[in-house]
Design a protein around this motif. Sequence first.
Motif, PDB file in Angstrom:
ATOM      1  N   GLY A 141       0.774  -1.240   0.000  1.00 32.85           N
ATOM      2  CA  GLY A 141       0.000   0.000   0.000  1.00 32.85           C
ATOM      3  C   GLY A 141       0.800   1.283   0.000  1.00 32.85           C
ATOM      4  O   GLY A 141       0.322   2.313  -0.445  1.00 32.85           O
ATOM      5  N   GLY A 142       2.007   1.237   0.496  1.00 30.70           N
ATOM      6  CA  GLY A 142       2.734   2.488   0.674  1.00 30.70           C
ATOM      7  C   GLY A 142       3.404   2.970  -0.589  1.00 30.70           C
ATOM      8  O   GLY A 142       3.192   2.459  -1.685  1.00 30.70           O
ATOM      9  N   SER A 154       9.743  -7.854  -6.714  1.00 28.62           N
ATOM     10  CA  SER A 154       8.630  -8.284  -5.863  1.00 28.62           C
ATOM     11  C   SER A 154       9.065  -8.895  -4.546  1.00 28.62           C
ATOM     12  O   SER A 154       9.632  -9.987  -4.527  1.00 28.62           O
TER      13      SER A 154
ATOM     14  N   VAL B 119       9.847  -8.909 -11.231  1.00 26.99           N
ATOM     15  CA  VAL B 119       8.473  -9.153 -10.803  1.00 26.99           C
ATOM     16  C   VAL B 119       8.007 -10.467 -11.411  1.00 26.99           C
ATOM     17  O   VAL B 119       8.193 -10.698 -12.599  1.00 26.99           O
ATOM     18  N   ASP B 123       0.057  -9.473 -11.612  1.00 23.44           N
ATOM     19  CA  ASP B 123      -0.765  -8.701 -10.682  1.00 23.44           C
ATOM     20  C   ASP B 123       0.065  -7.709  -9.866  1.00 23.44           C
ATOM     21  O   ASP B 123      -0.458  -6.709  -9.385  1.00 23.44           O
ATOM     22  N   LEU B 124       1.336  -8.015  -9.671  1.00 19.68           N
ATOM     23  CA  LEU B 124       2.181  -7.156  -8.833  1.00 19.68           C
ATOM     24  C   LEU B 124       2.945  -6.136  -9.665  1.00 19.68           C
ATOM     25  O   LEU B 124       3.571  -5.223  -9.131  1.00 19.68           O
ATOM     26  N   VAL B 127       2.581  -2.044  -9.425  1.00 23.26           N
ATOM     27  CA  VAL B 127       3.077  -1.357  -8.228  1.00 23.26           C
ATOM     28  C   VAL B 127       4.393  -0.635  -8.534  1.00 23.26           C
ATOM     29  O   VAL B 127       4.633   0.479  -8.062  1.00 23.26           O
ATOM     30  N   ALA B 128       5.222  -1.268  -9.359  1.00 25.80           N
ATOM     31  CA  ALA B 128       6.564  -0.714  -9.604  1.00 25.80           C
ATOM     32  C   ALA B 128       6.516   0.667 -10.271  1.00 25.80           C
ATOM     33  O   ALA B 128       7.089   1.616  -9.745  1.00 25.80           O
ATOM     34  N   ILE B 131       4.979   3.497  -7.862  1.00 25.34           N
ATOM     35  CA  ILE B 131       5.764   4.071  -6.760  1.00 25.34           C
ATOM     36  C   ILE B 131       7.148   4.534  -7.199  1.00 25.34           C
ATOM     37  O   ILE B 131       7.864   5.155  -6.415  1.00 25.34           O
ATOM     38  N   ASN B 132       7.530   4.268  -8.441  1.00 22.18           N
ATOM     39  CA  ASN B 132       8.852   4.701  -8.905  1.00 22.18           C
ATOM     40  C   ASN B 132       8.895   6.231  -9.044  1.00 22.18           C
ATOM     41  O   ASN B 132       8.084   6.816  -9.757  1.00 22.18           O
ATOM     42  N   GLU B 138       3.882   7.960  -7.059  1.00 24.37           N
ATOM     43  CA  GLU B 138       2.676   8.013  -6.236  1.00 24.37           C
ATOM     44  C   GLU B 138       2.745   6.873  -5.223  1.00 24.37           C
ATOM     45  O   GLU B 138       3.680   6.063  -5.250  1.00 24.37           O
ATOM     46  N   THR B 139       1.807   6.825  -4.287  1.00 26.10           N
ATOM     47  CA  THR B 139       1.724   5.666  -3.401  1.00 26.10           C
ATOM     48  C   THR B 139       0.458   4.903  -3.749  1.00 26.10           C
ATOM     49  O   THR B 139      -0.509   5.482  -4.252  1.00 26.10           O
ATOM     50  N   MET B 140       0.469   3.611  -3.491  1.00 24.97           N
ATOM     51  CA  MET B 140      -0.729   2.804  -3.763  1.00 24.97           C
ATOM     52  C   MET B 140      -1.900   3.329  -2.940  1.00 24.97           C
ATOM     53  O   MET B 140      -3.031   3.405  -3.434  1.00 24.97           O
ATOM     54  N   GLU B 168      -6.533  -2.977  -3.076  1.00 25.86           N
ATOM     55  CA  GLU B 168      -5.366  -3.292  -3.907  1.00 25.86           C
ATOM     56  C   GLU B 168      -5.657  -4.450  -4.854  1.00 25.86           C
ATOM     57  O   GLU B 168      -5.347  -4.387  -6.036  1.00 25.86           O
ATOM     58  N   LEU B 172      -5.503  -4.119  -8.852  1.00 20.34           N
ATOM     59  CA  LEU B 172      -4.425  -4.767  -9.596  1.00 20.34           C
ATOM     60  C   LEU B 172      -4.960  -5.838 -10.535  1.00 20.34           C
ATOM     61  O   LEU B 172      -4.468  -6.001 -11.660  1.00 20.34           O
TER      62      LEU B 172
END
Lengths: 267, 336
Positions: A141-142, A154, B119, B123-124, B127-128, B131-132, B138-140, B168, B172
């Motif tokens: 989440g962050g 990951s 990764v 699904d994940l 995120v990369a 937040i990069n 940005e943040t999730m 989330e 995702l």
Amino acid sequence: MKPYIFLFIASIVWMGCSKDETPNFQENKLAPLSIEFDNIVGNMNLQLNTGEYTNSSGEKFSLSLLQYYISNIEVQKADGSIYTVPQDSSYFLIKEADPLTRFAKVKVPEGEYTSLRFVLGVDSLRSTMDISRRTGVLAPGGGMDDGMYWGWNSGYIFFKMEGLSSAAPVDPSGQHKFRYHIGGFGGYSAPTINNIKTITIDLRAGGVAKVRTGRESNVHLMIDIAKFFDHTTKVSIANNPTVMFSTYSTLVANNFFGMFRHDHTEN
Amino acid sequence: MKKAILIITCIALLASCSKEVVDKMFSFTQPANFPVATYHFNTNEITKAKFELGRKLFYEPRLSRDNTVSCGTCHIQSAGFTHHGHDVSHGIDDRLGSRNSPPIMNLAWRTSFFWDGGVFDLDLQPVAPIINPVEMDETMDNVLAKLRAHPTYPSLFEQAFGTKDINEERFLKSLSQFMVMLVSDQSKYDQVKRHEGATFTASEQAGYELFLQHCNTCHREPLFTDESFRNNGIGIGPNNDEGRYLVTLNPADRYKFKVPSLRNLSYTAPYMHDGRFLNLQGVLEHYANGVKEVAGLDPLLEHGIPLTPAAQQQLIDFLKTLNDESFIKNPLFAEQ
């Protein structure tokens, strides 16, 4: 052939073990157990930003962020029998900046427990599970600052600590900042560093946990950041101001074993 | 009265049916000439509503800190979902990344993502970039907060997942739905292989034979990648990107990068992890004469790939049969 025989015997032994364990616990009589994570530095209580400390390398520092995962909690009785908290209820993110996260609260069968075991970090199995099994504190989440997840590689950051020290070189933001982001669950498709550490705490000297309905036994642990900088490896801020996903992080992670100490139990 | 109840029941049944029928009709189609897809559809079954939500999210600039950069910013459909013309992408505040934006296609067959494979689950992946700091910064948590406060997203999530609760996982998995549906399987090559009436020209056929002889080990058909990480002797770039090593910390993986697919090459220039080659001639010239004898060089490339200029042209003719124009023009994949 041999490995199969070994596995067969091992599984019998394991089955035998688990059978023995069951009668020791009344799983329908669960009662609350609380584990308190009280962060300190040497002889001083930890105060974010305002506290000033010195590590064993003689480097003065302050801390702006400290958070870590505690998971897979187990309790053990004097007779050696072990109760494992159901995994879905056994993930906690301890954040120094958020007093509400100071306690990991679980439910275990009534009884007297002489030792406690937990993982500092997140186990590899959970680290590779479908996103639907990573809710709550495990949801990625962050962001870059307070997040506990590496998006590009990951995996969870098990332990994140940042702060200021004149020993640290100036970073691009103009601050003398050190950053320790320790993680690594061993790799998914190729083996790599594994910094998952299982911490065992003997409660006998400081007071066993007497868990019963209607009461909340609280095991008060002290987590000494001074030991982060010096246990099996002396970590100098000047030499290693930033430790993230690297082989050096495995030396730092071994210092985790020195950080946890049982102070007392409130029954 | 009884009749009325019957009719109402029928209508209700029909309504529920038709929604299911529509959803069933809209599903992932396994191309006949491809291996079985490896994405975990069992935990994320394709539906029209989820796909459309994923598509909207893919083109949603609110995923970035100042609401300026969407996934589609650096993954442009007409460029085979790459950032055409950019060696490395520029994200938020025009900050530059360090690698060439890879095409988003046939991800349902990928076993790892990014040039370094860091990764392992689609699904994940989002995120990369979110937040990069040089991409979306940005943040999730903020992304989800923005979507929850948006006038239409809560109802779109309700249509897709049966709940207005945006979390989330749903966010995702919607994005994954859109991305796994980006299947490119309508190239001339595919039509030849599936015997759909197309045939290679003499030059394309000669190029195909050269391809099978020299390229197919790593760029294995029909996906044109074996998903491995290799050092192809282009030499260390100015930013000393160590590639796969950053993920495994295994010294043998230094400067290795994921073997990219060769599909849709005409739309996805420039090439290599840092976009150093502007065109295919440059790439083939590298393999013919430019392979550097660096530590960790893939053994298959120790002597480069001997290709005469005529052979290079035939190879390029074949590679162009991997272009899939219907993929880059499919309105289903475009911002609505």
